[in-house]
Design a protein around this motif. Sequence first.
Motif, mmCIF file in Angstrom:
data_model
loop_
_atom_site.group_PDB
_atom_site.id
_atom_site.type_symbol
_atom_site.label_atom_id
_atom_site.label_comp_id
_atom_site.label_asym_id
_atom_site.label_seq_id
_atom_site.Cartn_x
_atom_site.Cartn_y
_atom_site.Cartn_z
ATOM 1 N N ALA A 15 0.835 -1.207 0.000
ATOM 2 C CA ALA A 15 0.000 0.000 0.000
ATOM 3 C C ALA A 15 0.868 1.255 0.000
ATOM 4 O O ALA A 15 0.613 2.198 -0.761
ATOM 5 N N LYS A 30 -7.040 2.573 3.427
ATOM 6 C CA LYS A 30 -7.891 2.465 2.232
ATOM 7 C C LYS A 30 -7.282 1.511 1.206
ATOM 8 O O LYS A 30 -7.967 0.633 0.673
ATOM 9 N N VAL A 31 -5.995 1.648 0.936
ATOM 10 C CA VAL A 31 -5.342 0.789 -0.056
ATOM 11 C C VAL A 31 -5.249 -0.648 0.448
ATOM 12 O O VAL A 31 -5.477 -1.589 -0.309
ATOM 13 N N ASN A 33 -7.321 -2.160 2.410
ATOM 14 C CA ASN A 33 -8.653 -2.739 2.268
ATOM 15 C C ASN A 33 -8.968 -3.090 0.818
ATOM 16 O O ASN A 33 -9.647 -4.078 0.555
ATOM 17 N N GLU A 34 -8.462 -2.321 -0.127
ATOM 18 C CA GLU A 34 -8.635 -2.644 -1.545
ATOM 19 C C GLU A 34 -7.842 -3.896 -1.918
ATOM 20 O O GLU A 34 -8.275 -4.689 -2.742
ATOM 21 N N LEU A 35 -6.685 -4.067 -1.290
ATOM 22 C CA LEU A 35 -5.812 -5.198 -1.612
ATOM 23 C C LEU A 35 -6.304 -6.523 -1.038
ATOM 24 O O LEU A 35 -6.319 -7.535 -1.738
ATOM 25 N N GLU A 38 -11.340 -6.084 4.230
ATOM 26 C CA GLU A 38 -11.501 -5.208 5.386
ATOM 27 C C GLU A 38 -10.497 -5.488 6.505
ATOM 28 O O GLU A 38 -10.454 -6.582 7.063
#
Length: 87
Positions: A15, A30-31, A33-35, A38
Amino acid sequence: MNSQSPGRYSAVVIALDRLGGRGTLGEVTKVVNELIGEVPEPRVYEILNRLVNMGFIEKVNDEYVLPRDTPNRKGMLMASKEVINQQ
């Protein structure tokens, strides 16, 4: 993944790289969680601070920063990507 998971640590390193080598807690969360899905912000905070305490990353003001040393940075990223790919 639990909070001690190598995957979470790896996601935090990746991230930071995706953020250009530096980012705030909120940006990193945020990154992450995208990867990998949660991960609560307090867990990301805990991981970032452990990485700082171990000397893998630095904290400058309100941002977490990957090493400027290119070989170390590339090595951390390659290892992190390998961990994520194995999960």
